[in-house]
Design a protein around this motif. Structure first.
Motif, mmCIF file in Angstrom:
data_model
loop_
_atom_site.group_PDB
_atom_site.id
_atom_site.type_symbol
_atom_site.label_atom_id
_atom_site.label_comp_id
_atom_site.label_asym_id
_atom_site.label_seq_id
_atom_site.Cartn_x
_atom_site.Cartn_y
_atom_site.Cartn_z
ATOM 1 N N ASP A 157 -24.848 20.526 22.663
ATOM 2 C CA ASP A 157 -25.333 19.169 22.390
ATOM 3 C C ASP A 157 -25.015 18.760 20.953
ATOM 4 N N ILE A 158 -25.074 19.740 20.067
ATOM 5 C CA ILE A 158 -24.816 19.493 18.647
ATOM 6 C C ILE A 158 -23.778 20.513 18.184
ATOM 7 N N VAL A 159 -22.803 20.050 17.424
ATOM 8 C CA VAL A 159 -21.832 20.978 16.834
ATOM 9 C C VAL A 159 -22.042 20.988 15.314
ATOM 10 N N LEU A 160 -22.285 22.166 14.793
ATOM 11 C CA LEU A 160 -22.635 22.322 13.376
ATOM 12 C C LEU A 160 -21.614 23.250 12.698
ATOM 13 N N ALA A 161 -21.024 22.771 11.617
ATOM 14 C CA ALA A 161 -20.116 23.625 10.837
ATOM 15 C C ALA A 161 -20.898 24.239 9.682
ATOM 16 N N LEU A 162 -20.964 25.549 9.667
ATOM 17 C CA LEU A 162 -21.645 26.270 8.579
ATOM 18 C C LEU A 162 -20.525 26.755 7.656
ATOM 19 N N THR A 163 -20.373 26.078 6.528
ATOM 20 C CA THR A 163 -19.159 26.310 5.740
ATOM 21 C C THR A 163 -19.445 26.855 4.350
ATOM 22 N N HIS A 164 -18.445 27.535 3.839
ATOM 23 C CA HIS A 164 -18.471 27.931 2.436
ATOM 24 C C HIS A 164 -17.175 27.417 1.814
ATOM 25 N N THR A 215 -34.126 21.084 4.154
ATOM 26 C CA THR A 215 -34.753 20.903 5.462
ATOM 27 C C THR A 215 -34.239 19.587 6.054
ATOM 28 N N LEU A 216 -33.855 19.666 7.295
ATOM 29 C CA LEU A 216 -33.261 18.501 7.949
ATOM 30 C C LEU A 216 -33.800 18.426 9.372
ATOM 31 N N THR A 217 -34.503 17.336 9.675
ATOM 32 C CA THR A 217 -35.034 17.174 11.030
ATOM 33 C C THR A 217 -34.221 16.102 11.748
ATOM 34 N N LEU A 218 -33.690 16.478 12.901
ATOM 35 C CA LEU A 218 -32.888 15.552 13.710
ATOM 36 C C LEU A 218 -33.741 15.108 14.892
ATOM 37 N N HIS A 219 -33.901 13.801 15.048
ATOM 38 C CA HIS A 219 -34.722 13.277 16.154
ATOM 39 C C HIS A 219 -33.775 12.880 17.280
ATOM 40 N N PRO A 223 -26.748 12.948 22.858
ATOM 41 C CA PRO A 223 -25.784 13.311 21.813
ATOM 42 C C PRO A 223 -25.748 12.250 20.718
ATOM 43 N N PRO A 224 -25.801 12.627 19.455
ATOM 44 C CA PRO A 224 -25.836 11.632 18.381
ATOM 45 C C PRO A 224 -24.497 10.904 18.235
ATOM 46 N N GLN A 265 -30.417 -2.475 14.730
ATOM 47 C CA GLN A 265 -29.191 -1.661 14.881
ATOM 48 C C GLN A 265 -29.523 -0.178 14.748
ATOM 49 N N ALA A 266 -30.470 0.121 13.854
ATOM 50 C CA ALA A 266 -30.840 1.522 13.624
ATOM 51 C C ALA A 266 -31.446 2.156 14.867
ATOM 52 N N GLU A 267 -32.069 1.311 15.695
ATOM 53 C CA GLU A 267 -32.698 1.858 16.904
ATOM 54 C C GLU A 267 -31.680 2.453 17.862
ATOM 55 N N ASN A 268 -30.417 2.055 17.727
ATOM 56 C CA ASN A 268 -29.365 2.628 18.579
ATOM 57 C C ASN A 268 -28.846 3.958 18.031
ATOM 58 N N GLY A 269 -29.259 4.285 16.807
ATOM 59 C CA GLY A 269 -28.760 5.520 16.183
ATOM 60 C C GLY A 269 -29.740 6.667 16.336
ATOM 61 N N THR A 270 -29.367 7.797 15.768
ATOM 62 C CA THR A 270 -30.222 8.993 15.795
ATOM 63 C C THR A 270 -30.802 9.194 14.401
#
Lengths: 445, 60
Positions: A157-164, A215-219, A223-224, A265-270
């Motif tokens: 559902d979410i793709v996260l890149a953990l990068t250095h 800290t990051l909370t995704l509501h 799919p975002p 417009q923000a209501e259509n976003g995540t």
């Protein structure tokens, strides 16, 4: 600021509200500088402690940083065999082109499947890589991500890149590769209080020396497609509410209408809510992890007695200790012995850190330098930050002061080697020099 | 001869359960391949650090 025990407390507080969480680190876990060969073995012991602490805190994955690689590729691979924490790097490859570490992992966080893949910077020290990771090479991170993301996208559902890679490279990655929802980066030590947005990708960055935690909370509700800052939504709602309660003024009406449109417009976003929290001393230590660190430092103290000393009687330039200084500089000595510099090693004792190689260099004089302080033969006249720590070794000067001069006013760089922001964020050269030299004696012998 | 009777043949068992096996495979594939449309719901928190550089605890 910072520290593993405080971090553990912070995490347990963050988890109390029951929001499902994924805990990550973007690499360079074990050292903040390229390690010498001699430093590998002691660092491995510390790495063991760090990983076990992180395991207790609930970390699930870490990226591989270049400083981690200098610990030795075999050592890192061995760690991956016993720790449940995933070491992720899709672009660290062996001579056949096969990834050395797991390229990606999928985590179920509540009802959400989060696909995490790791990327390592190509900016490595070639000489150290040949020594510590022979045959290992770092592939292009963008090409690697472009090949990996579509497959991960199908399964998560979410793709996260953990990068250095560093913040600028993270931005390039976000622009070059479609389908990455979130980048948790590191290497550039960029302070991002709120995540940055690049197209459909949120970018955050870890901060340095464990001083802070992000800290990051995704509501999520599907799919975002578009990220919307929680801070912005709160601001818009507050403005609209204020207008409703206070009544519109002619100047505000146009702006409020604009706010309303933006909110619609923000209501259509995540929505996302991000923050970077400094781990202040007011945060209590987690007792389990504090005890693990005390035990580690106790072992260091026991082992210190078995370490070969650095005393070299043949050395021409020697640490003399403060005794020879007193003959000519009694006023300064009397002032110094009442300063925190003179008691620097005492300040380590409450935390049992008086044999910790990470702490000693700034709390004794000439740590592990020829004739300097050595834990195996600790000279009391080299305890603390005494004359020679700032002015240089005294043997030549004390023998022939008319020929050999020492540094009279040490430069700020000498102070800053220990008074770093994480240890002393209130350091002021002019003010603090007077504290260790004394106003009255500046200019005296 | 008894082996050729339909009731004794293992093939009948396979034929009997085949629809269920196919159904399980289809459902498993669906769950693995298409979770994205349904799964992302509710809040998710990411906690992160980086570049800790071996820092254990402030020295003193």
């Amino acid at each position: 600021m910072g520290g593993l025990p405080r971090r553990a407390t912070f995490i347990s507080e963050e988890l109390k509200d029951g929001v499902p969480a994924l805990i990550l680190d973007s690499g360079n876990l074990f050292s903040d500088k390229p390690l010498s060969r001699a430093a590998i073995s002691p660092t491995l012991k510390k790495a063991d402690l760090i990983l076990k602490s992180m395991e207790l805190m609930g970390y699930q994955a870490v990226a591989v940083g270049e400083l981690d690689l200098y610990l030795g590729i075999d050592n890192l691979v061995k760690m991956t065999e016993w720790t449940p924490i995933r070491f992720l790097s899709a672009n660290t490859k062996d001579p056949t082109g096969k990834p050395v570490f797991k390229p990606s992992a999928i985590f179920r966080v509540g009802d959400t499947r989060v696909g995490v893949f790791g990327l390592t910077s190509r900016l490595v020290d070639v000489r150290l890589m040949e020594d510590r990771a022979p045959g290992i090479w770092i592939d292009d991170p963008v090409k690697t991500a472009a090949a990996l993301v579509p497959e991960l996208r199908k399964r998560c559902d979410i793709v996260l890149a953990l990068t250095h890679l560093g913040y600028n490279k993270d931005r390039e990655l976000a622009q070059a590769v479609e389908g990455i929802d979130l980048i948790v980066g590191g290497r550039s030590k960029t302070w991002l209080k709120n995540p940055a947005v690049s197209g459909k990708t949120l970018i955050t960055s870890g901060y340095f020396q464990g001083r802070a935690m992000g800290t990051l909370t995704l509501h999520l509700d599907g799919p975002p497609e578009k990220w919307v800052s929680g801070n912005r939504i709160d601001f818009l709602e507050k403005q609209i509410k204020a207008e409703r309660e206070q009544g519109p003024s002619s100047m505000q009406t146009g702006q409020t209408a604009q706010f309303r449109r933006e909110l619609e417009q923000a209501e259509n976003g995540t929505r996302y809510d991000g923050d970077m929290i400094t781990l202040m001393p007011s945060l209590a230590d987690d007792e389990t992890i504090a005890a693990m660190i005390r035990q580690y430092r106790k072992t260091l103290r026991e082992e210190a007695g078995k370490t070969p000393g650095t005393e070299d009687q043949s050395a021409l330039v020697r640490f003399t200790g403060f005794d020879p200084c007193i003959d000519c500089h009694m006023g300064r000595y009397n002032f110094w012995k009442e300063t925190p510099h003179a008691r620097a090693i005492e300040s380590l004792k409450p935390k049992g850190a008086d044999a910790d190689p990470d702490c000693l260099p700034c709390h004794v004089t000439g740590y592990l330098r020829p004739t300097g302080f050595s834990p195996s033969a600790p000279r009391e006249d080299l305890h603390g930050v005494q004359c020679e720590a700032c002015h240089g070794t005294g043997s030549l000067h004390s023998g022939s002061p008319e020929i050999y001069n020492l540094v009279r006013a040490p430069k700020v760089t000498i102070c800053l080697s220990c008074h770093t922001p994480d240890q002393d964020d209130d350091f002021d050269y002019v003010r603090d020099r007077a504290l260790v030299c004394g106003e009255a004696v500046i200019g005296d012998r | 001869m008894a082996d050729n009777k339909p009731g004794n043949s293992p093939h009948w068992i396979i034929i009997l359960f085949a629809p269920f096996i196919i159904l399980i495979i289809v459902l498993a594939s669906y769950m693995l391949m298409e979770p994205g449309e349904q799964g992302a719901a509710g809040p998710v928190r990411i906690l992160y650090t980086g570049d800790a550089g071996g820092a254990l605890d402030p020295c003193g």
